[in-house]
Design an enzyme around this catalytic site. Sequence first.
Site, PDB file in Angstrom:
ATOM      1  CE1 TYR A   1      -3.148  -2.927   0.374  1.00 47.41           C
ATOM      2  CE2 TYR A   1      -3.770  -2.102   2.535  1.00 47.41           C
ATOM      3  CZ  TYR A   1      -3.940  -3.012   1.511  1.00 47.41           C
ATOM      4  OH  TYR A   1      -4.898  -3.985   1.624  1.00 47.41           O
TER       5      TYR A   1
ATOM      6  CG  HIS B   1      -1.108  -8.435   0.327  1.00 53.32           C
ATOM      7  ND1 HIS B   1      -0.752  -7.117   0.338  1.00 53.32           N
ATOM      8  CD2 HIS B   1      -2.428  -8.459   0.014  1.00 53.32           C
ATOM      9  CE1 HIS B   1      -1.814  -6.366   0.057  1.00 53.32           C
ATOM     10  NE2 HIS B   1      -2.842  -7.162  -0.152  1.00 53.32           N
TER      11      HIS B   1
END
Length: 271
Positions: A43, A101
């Site tokens: 991110y 992730h």
Amino acid sequence: MTSSPSLPAFGLGTFRLQGQVVIDSVRNALDLGYRAIDTAQIYGNEAEVGQAIADSGVPRGELFITTKVWTEHLAGDRLVQSLKDSLARLRTDQVDLTLIHWPSPGSAVPVAEFMGALAEAQARGLTRLIGVSNFNTALLREAIAAVGADRIATHQIELHPYLQNRAVADFARSQGIHTTSYMTLAYGKVLGDPVLADIARAHGATTAQVALAWAMQLGYAVIPSSTRRDNLASNLKARPLRLTGEDMARIAALDRGERLVNPEGLAPAWD
């Protein structure tokens, strides 16, 4: 509302939020009473999340911080160091939860290798809990074989009224693995849904609150994001909302397998 004993049922997501936008979102959320924050290495906002947390004055012990290890760092000799780098950006000695992730593209790094490295990070005290994200049932089985189902605190997947992901969620439940729903509002698509709007009217609620309450009532954790303080405050009101059996059945019927997150080269063969 049910949840894993050590996993909050409600938190703040920070996907796609950058710079001052994410600082303001986290600051407002903490001010409103949020205590769980979800971020990820990819991110590019861990430092800003860490800054907002530090500036908030909320004691670290009251917070539940989640980050996720990106695919470039899954190799056994890289994962621990990448998590240490995340901790430095987040200004903390330990996160509460670290997730893989996405599975390694093309299985370049075997599941047993990266789960072993993640378990090592946990053993070193870098993370309190560990888990996975965006796995299919076959990959979940491999992760369980590597570290045991009891070590996997949650499986975070796209899950909303239009993609209810029952096969993998039911398998996880059968193994005692909690599910976290991301994209619970389907990028805002559910906000105009007539069925959800009808249910919302009956409860004096918003469609967003209904979608979030639905997921929590199924036992999933939710991590909606917003850049607007009034929306952050409104989302919190999903927590005490209780839907009827008929409400739940109507939402169950909305499932149409509509997957919104399916990155080529990253996504596994979904169930």
